[in-house]
Every structure is written in C-alpha cells, then in structure tokens.
Design a protein around this motif. Structure first.
Motif, PDB file in Angstrom:
ATOM      1  N   UNK A  20     -21.478   7.529  36.647  1.00 12.66           N
ATOM      2  CA  UNK A  20     -21.910   6.390  35.769  1.00 12.66           C
ATOM      3  C   UNK A  20     -21.022   6.228  34.478  1.00 12.66           C
ATOM      4  N   UNK A  21     -20.506   5.169  34.426  1.00 10.60           N
ATOM      5  CA  UNK A  21     -19.422   4.767  33.204  1.00 10.60           C
ATOM      6  C   UNK A  21     -20.009   3.369  32.472  1.00 10.60           C
ATOM      7  N   UNK A  22     -19.507   3.481  31.341  1.00  6.02           N
ATOM      8  CA  UNK A  22     -19.913   2.356  30.666  1.00  6.02           C
ATOM      9  C   UNK A  22     -18.764   1.205  30.341  1.00  6.02           C
ATOM     10  N   UNK A  23     -18.932   0.086  30.577  1.00  9.00           N
ATOM     11  CA  UNK A  23     -17.929  -1.120  30.313  1.00  9.00           C
ATOM     12  C   UNK A  23     -18.427  -2.193  29.551  1.00  9.00           C
ATOM     13  N   UNK A  24     -17.555  -2.842  29.041  1.00  8.63           N
ATOM     14  CA  UNK A  24     -17.885  -3.909  28.195  1.00  8.63           C
ATOM     15  C   UNK A  24     -18.696  -5.126  29.011  1.00  8.63           C
ATOM     16  N   UNK A  25     -19.731  -5.527  28.569  1.00  6.88           N
ATOM     17  CA  UNK A  25     -20.188  -6.669  28.885  1.00  6.88           C
ATOM     18  C   UNK A  25     -19.226  -7.920  29.444  1.00  6.88           C
ATOM     19  N   UNK A  26     -19.616  -8.213  30.788  1.00  6.69           N
ATOM     20  CA  UNK A  26     -18.645  -9.290  31.419  1.00  6.69           C
ATOM     21  C   UNK A  26     -17.360  -8.711  32.014  1.00  6.69           C
ATOM     22  N   UNK A  27     -17.220  -7.501  32.397  1.00  5.02           N
ATOM     23  CA  UNK A  27     -16.222  -6.915  32.933  1.00  5.02           C
ATOM     24  C   UNK A  27     -16.301  -7.060  34.353  1.00  5.02           C
ATOM     25  N   UNK A  28     -15.251  -7.423  35.031  1.00  3.81           N
ATOM     26  CA  UNK A  28     -15.162  -7.766  36.363  1.00  3.81           C
ATOM     27  C   UNK A  28     -14.770  -6.259  37.319  1.00  3.81           C
ATOM     28  N   UNK A  29     -14.668  -6.480  38.622  1.00  2.00           N
ATOM     29  CA  UNK A  29     -14.208  -5.311  39.513  1.00  2.00           C
ATOM     30  C   UNK A  29     -12.829  -5.119  38.910  1.00  2.00           C
ATOM     31  N   UNK A  30     -11.912  -5.984  38.811  1.00  2.00           N
ATOM     32  CA  UNK A  30     -10.586  -5.388  38.701  1.00  2.00           C
ATOM     33  C   UNK A  30     -10.455  -4.651  37.420  1.00  2.00           C
ATOM     34  N   UNK A  31     -11.263  -4.885  36.402  1.00  2.00           N
ATOM     35  CA  UNK A  31     -11.181  -4.384  35.148  1.00  2.00           C
ATOM     36  C   UNK A  31     -11.667  -2.620  35.355  1.00  2.00           C
ATOM     37  N   UNK A  32     -12.664  -2.563  36.165  1.00  2.00           N
ATOM     38  CA  UNK A  32     -13.043  -1.129  36.550  1.00  2.00           C
ATOM     39  C   UNK A  32     -11.958  -0.415  37.246  1.00  2.00           C
ATOM     40  N   UNK A  33     -11.442  -1.191  38.230  1.00  2.00           N
ATOM     41  CA  UNK A  33     -10.217  -0.759  39.082  1.00  2.00           C
ATOM     42  C   UNK A  33      -9.020  -0.137  38.287  1.00  2.00           C
ATOM     43  N   UNK A  34      -8.770  -1.139  37.233  1.00  2.00           N
ATOM     44  CA  UNK A  34      -7.584  -0.758  36.317  1.00  2.00           C
ATOM     45  C   UNK A  34      -7.894   0.442  35.344  1.00  2.00           C
ATOM     46  N   UNK A  35      -9.122   0.497  35.114  1.00  2.00           N
ATOM     47  CA  UNK A  35      -9.662   1.616  34.177  1.00  2.00           C
ATOM     48  C   UNK A  35      -9.372   3.066  34.749  1.00  2.00           C
ATOM     49  N   UNK A  36      -9.103   2.850  36.236  1.00  2.00           N
ATOM     50  CA  UNK A  36      -9.062   4.081  37.073  1.00  2.00           C
ATOM     51  C   UNK A  36      -7.667   4.423  37.649  1.00  2.00           C
ATOM     52  N   UNK A  37      -6.740   3.673  37.040  1.00  2.00           N
ATOM     53  CA  UNK A  37      -5.488   3.716  37.439  1.00  2.00           C
ATOM     54  C   UNK A  37      -5.233   3.484  38.679  1.00  2.00           C
ATOM     55  N   UNK A  38      -5.909   2.267  39.594  1.00  2.00           N
ATOM     56  CA  UNK A  38      -5.739   1.885  40.612  1.00  2.00           C
ATOM     57  C   UNK A  38      -4.980   0.363  40.370  1.00  2.00           C
TER      58      UNK A  38
END
Ligand code: SF4
Lengths: 74, 576
Positions: A20-38
């Motif tokens: 379970x991870x916290x992201x800023x409101x409005x973040x998209x899939x790509x944001x999460x993908x990049x946050x994991x170094x993908x």
C-alpha cells in the motif's frame, strides 16, 4: 491517496509482491510506474481494479494497480 | 516419398501405401482430420471397429525448424462424439517424419481378448501380442520398453485408464528426458484401448531422414523464425522463466480465473499455486524451471518439479492442471497438485478433464472442497482400481454431473471447460462454443489478445470484436496445428511481422512449394470446415455450439459478468 500496488513475475525481483503506497491526488498509472523505476516500455499488462487500463489513467483513492511484464502461457 | 502405414487390428495385418496426391500437402491436424472425415462413418461408435486412430507428424516435423516436433492424433472422440485432434510434444513426431511415415492409421478391433504392441521401424510396422505390460501404468511401460528397445526408442502408450476405455483416457508419448507428454483431450486413449493396442514403439535406425528441397532457403528462413521466437518477450523470456502457470495471477487479477466450479472469477489461495511461487519452489528444490517437451524447442515452457526432499515429482506441469485442481477445486497445496499430476500421467487420464470433473464432484459433495488428500486417494484407489466412482470421475465432468444430478456442469460438447471463465473473457467463450473439438482453449487462444495484449487488445468484458478474433485465431491455429509447430509460436507470430512469412518459407523450402499466406489461411479454413461437417454428420447441430445455461444466469464476481451473446451472434462465427 492510498493505492495498492501489486507486482508480478520478474517485476517482483528486488521490490515487493504487494504494497500500500501513498501518491499525490490525481497521479496516473505512469506516475506509479516511474516511482518504481520502471519505464512505460517495461509494461506488458496494466490493470486497475481488475480492468485493463491505459498508462495515463488517473487513479482514485483505494484503487488497486497491478503491473505485469509481457508474459503469457496457454 | 512419404508413406501411409495402416494397421488392421481385426485381421492383424499391416499395409504400407503411397500417400495419395491429395494428401501430399497435408500434415498434423489437417491430415488426421482429413483421414477421419473421409474414412470414419460419422455415426459409428467411437470404441467400435469403424473408428480409426490416426497419428501424423506435422509438415515441418523432423526438420531442424525450432518447435516443429508436435505429433497430431485424431479419431472420432468418445468424449464429445465429434471429430478430435490432439497434439503433443515428445520424440515420436520427429521419428515418424524421419522414417518417412506421413501417417499411421489404426483400424478395426481385435476379435479376442489379446492385447498388442506395435513396433515401427524402417521396414514398416510389426504387430506383436503383449502380455507383460497389460495392466501396467505408463511409467512402468516406459521403463520396460526402454529396457527392450533402448533409450532412444520412441514410445506411444496408454495406462490402465485407456485399457478401461474411460472417456478421459489420454495417450502418452515419451519425451526427450524419458518422461511423458500427453495427447490429453477427448478420450483418445479409450480409442487406442478399444483397439487393444497397449503401446507403439518407434526405432529410427536406417531411417531415410528428411529431404529438404531447398536447404539454403530453409536455413535462412529458419534463422529468421528462431530469432522471432527468441526476441518476443512472451516466448523468449516469460514462458521459459515462469512456464504457463504465470497465468494464475493474471487471470485472478482480471477476474477470469474460474474458482470453486466456476462460481467466482478470483481465488483467495492464488498466491500459493501461482507461477511465481512455483518458480521459486522449483529453484529452491533443485528442479529445472525450463525444459523442452521435444528436441528443438527453443521456448522451453516446461519444467521439472521436485518434491520437498528434492526428488523428481513431475514435469510438464501446466497452468490448466494447476488451475483445475487449485482454484477450481480450491486446493492450495502445490505439492498435492503436483502429485496428482504425476498420478494422472501414470494412469493416463487427461488432467484438464479430470480436474474439471473433480470440481463437479466437490459440488456434488463426493469429497469436500479443497481436500487435496482425498482427491489423491480417489485418484489412486478409485480411478486407479477402476471402481464405479473412479470410472465416473475418469469419464469426465459431464459424466459426474449426470450421475449426481448437478446443473452447474462446465462442458461444451461434453468436454470440460478449461482455465478461463468465458463470462469475463468473452473471446474464449466463442472459441469454447464453436470449435469442433468441444471446449478447448488451444483451438483459438483469444487470451492472447483479450488479456495478454499480444496481437492487439480486445476488451475481454465486451462482446465487440470477439467473434472475429476467435475466428481468425481458430483459422490460424488449424493451420499451425498442421505444420507440427507448438502453438506458442503464435505469440511471436501475432506480433513480429517476419515470423509468419518465415514459417511459410520453411514449408516451401522443405517441399519445393510456393504457398502464400492466403494458401495457409485457406488450409486453416478447410480444416475447420471439414471438422464441422463431420460433427454435423455425426448428429450435432448449431445447438451444440452453446455454452452451458448457468453462464447466462449466474454472474461471476468481481465484474459480475454474464455470457450475453445471442445464438445468432455465436452462429455468425461460421460465416466464412
Ligand atoms: S514451448 Fe512448451 S509446449 Fe511448446 S514445444 Fe516447448 S516445451 Fe513444448
């Protein structure tokens, strides 16, 4: 907002299965993908709440995002 | 020139024929289905003297082409009552091809009680009465035949299930490691048992080998083809690492993993049976995560799975088996499932049909949900000994449902529905409904495009485009099944532009032919139409192209999807 992120196959190596991870409101899939170094190119299948999703899909609080490399079977 | 070998079990004679000109361009499924459609009376009893069992290597089998070693087997199916083709890896296809045998056709049934073994060599086929191995299961048969004919001999055999002629009985083929692979579906082992043929051995000493019309062109095309297989992420990386079982988590996530006899689309215990867990278990126990089912496979989706002590337990451990006993029967102990896989291989029964049958049996209260140990007991003590319960289970899901008065029986044309829920993956529902084979995911694997993003994307939950997708894939699959290629070459073929032309170039170089992509598509269409015509003549109608009623009435979680195609929409599949 709280997002459940699930990783599969070799995406798990050195990372996690599910978190379970916290992201800023409005973040998209790509944001999460990049946050994991993908990168976008690493992605085979991206699902939000069990439905295939585009990389620019905006996430909502409590969504589940599942990331798979291109894999298959039969 | 390749020959057709015929064995008549009624009068115990054999015959070698020139291949008729009309069959020269056929191999694998195209040839088995053509011979069955032409020579088997559609209304005959599948276990009677008028059915024929046909083995045929593919067009490219025996060559150096990657992944070309699949053997087709065909007959009228005792499970579906329609035509059947089932293909398998192992070493036999390549040996048939190198021996110059285009097809081996078993005809008639013996008059007496004796059993027979067939021995295929460069000189033809010999029929010998067999006493020692009658009543033995497959692993013992493999051991004894290895002692008789050496490690290199090819073996095709049935276990005791085939001897009992139960409709889930399969036919086993020796693989390069001395273990086995199966012509799994449709009860072809019962047909072999009805002919009282316990096994067929193949020896290739002095075989004429393969003549390639244009070796240079063949080599060049083969290089391009192999490169496409290796470069595609699915065939080059995913399948060799995680095997087909990587699908458990994907289908769970997508809500298409049939759970508890098709009452849910997700399984809480998915993590304990998934491909990722299986991969780590195999590595930790010193097994092999990658392994080929025939020489020349560059994908190697198979594996060797060891038990807790690090001793060999099973190989060729596929997603469908793991799903069927796992999610569908809610068994979470992967070792129990692996043990069941090994027992089913030994007895010679289809692990998909049997797993679907166990799901219905659990619904009927014959054994508790998730009880892996009781499932193993039933396999050993009931199926293995041929008790009444054992024979009902080994006659498949439809038989269990009818015997115990169950309405939720996931079958089409009486064949158990495999590992993808047709409500939440609608394209595969069209394939299950329409393929002449009875419910069969390999007939037109829409999972590629519905779920895996291979060959484009068609939304799995919507009806749009599904009939067309299934049709295109079924036509292509019928053609690929005729080449002797493993169906997994379809993943790169759908995505890599030079892959399919290279495959066609190899066929042309092998035979000195000039086929085009259109000719290959035509071949696929002709195969499907030939098979459909046989089924119609056997008494099937479009009503047999339907999914069970409960898929319409019972929504499946998490997407609450139902099967919502009209009959007309399904029947439009055949408009080509
Ligand atoms: S990819 Fe798998 S099924 Fe296909 S030939 Fe290789 S091991 Fe056999």
């Amino acid at each position: 907002m709280l997002i459940t992120v699930k990783l599969f196959a070799h995406f798990r190596n050195g990372r996690f299965k599910e978190a379970e991870r916290t992201y800023p409101d409005g973040a998209d899939c790509l944001h999460v993908i990049h946050s994991l170094d993908f990168t976008a190119r690493d992605m085979g299948i991206v699902m939000v709440n069990g439905l295939h999703a585009a990389l620019d899909r905006t996430l909502q609080d409590r969504d589940t995002l599942a990331l798979f490399p291109l894999v298959g079977g039969g | 020139m390749d020959r057709i070998l015929r064995v008549n079990l009624t009068d115990l004679t054999t015959r070698s024929e020139e291949t008729p000109a009309a069959w020269a361009g056929l191999g694998g499924r195209a040839l088995t289905s053509t011979i069955v459609a032409k020579e088997v009376p559609p209304a005959c009893h599948p276990l009677g003297p008028n059915n024929k069992l046909v083995f045929a290597p593919g067009l490219l089998s025996g060559t150096s082409a990657s992944n070309s070693g699949r053997l087709s087997c065909g007959a009228k199916s005792p499970l579906t009552g329609g035509i059947k083709e089932s293909n398998v890896g192992g070493t036999a296809a390549q040996m048939f091809a190198r021996l110059g045998i285009k097809a081996l056709v078993l005809e008639g049934v013996p008059q007496g009680d004796a059993w027979y073994g067939l021995r295929v060599t460069k000189d033809g086929v010999e029929i010998r009465e067999e006493r020692e191995l009658v009543g033995s299961n497959n692993f013992a048969v493999l051991d004894v035949l290895e002692a008789r004919h050496g490690k290199k001999a090819g073996v095709i055999s049935i276990g005791t299930a085939g001897e009992m002629r139960v409709t889930a009985a399969n036919i086993s083929v020796r693989d390069p490691s001395g273990k086995l692979r199966s012509h799994g579906r449709g009860g072809l082992g019962a047909v072999m048992g009805s002919k009282r043929v316990k096994f067929i051995t193949l020896e290739e000493e002095g075989a004429p080998g393969i003549q390639i019309a244009d070796p240079e062109k063949f080599k060049a095309a083969s290089r391009v083809f192999t490169k496409a297989l290796m470069d595609h992420p699915v065939s080059g990386t995913g399948l060799p690492t995680y095997g087909t079982n990587v699908l458990v988590n994907i289908l769970h996530e997508a809500g298409g993993l049939p759970t508890r006899n098709f009452t849910a689309g997700r399984f809480d215990g998915h993590d304990s049976i998934c491909g990722e867990t299986m991969h780590d278990t195999i590595v930790a126990r010193g097994g092999k995560p990658r392994h080929g089912c025939h020489a020349g496979c560059v994908i190697q989706c198979s594996q060797v799975y060891n038990d807790k002590e690090g001793k060999y337990l099973t190989s060729g451990f596929e997603y469908e088996t793991i799903w069927g006993l796992g999610a569908n029967c809610t068994i979470t102990d992967l070792d129990d499932i692996a043990m069941a896989d090994s027992i089913m291989d030994d007895l010679g029964i289809d692990s998909i049909e049997t797993a679907v049958a166990f799901g219905v049996a659990m619904e009927a209260g014959i054994l508790p949900w998730g009880d892996g140990k009781e499932m193993l007991r039933i396999l050993r003590e009931e199926v293995g000994r041929g008790t009444a319960l054992g024979r009902v289970i080994a006659s498949g899901a439809g038989a269990v449902g009818r015997t115990y008065g169950i309405t939720r029986v996931p079958v089409v044309k009486n064949q158990g529905i495999p590992a993808y829920d047709p409500r939440s993956v609608k394209g595969i529902g069209i394939t299950y409904a329409t393929t002449p084979m009875g419910a069969d995911h390999t007939a037109g694997y829409t999972i590629a495009t519905n779920i895996l993003n291979v060959g484009g994307q068609v939304d799995p939950l919507r009806k749009d485009g599904q009939v067309e997708l299934s049709r295109n894939l079924q036509i292509a699959t019928a053609a690929i099944d005729s080449t002797g290629m493993c169906i997994f070459v379809a993943f790169p073929a759908l995505d890599v532009p030079e892959c399919l032309p290279a495959l066609i170039d190899m066929i042309n170089a092998r035979f000195g032919a000039a086929l085009t992509g259109d000719d290959v598509a035509e071949l696929g269409k002709t195969v499907l139409k030939t098979e459909r015509a046989f089924n119609m003549a056997a008494g099937m109608t479009p009503v047999h192209d339907r999914l069970p009623e409960f898929f319409r009435t019972d929504p499946v979680a998490p997407h609450n999807a139902v099967w919502d195609f009209s009959d007309e929409e399904v029947d439009a599949f055949w408009n080509f």
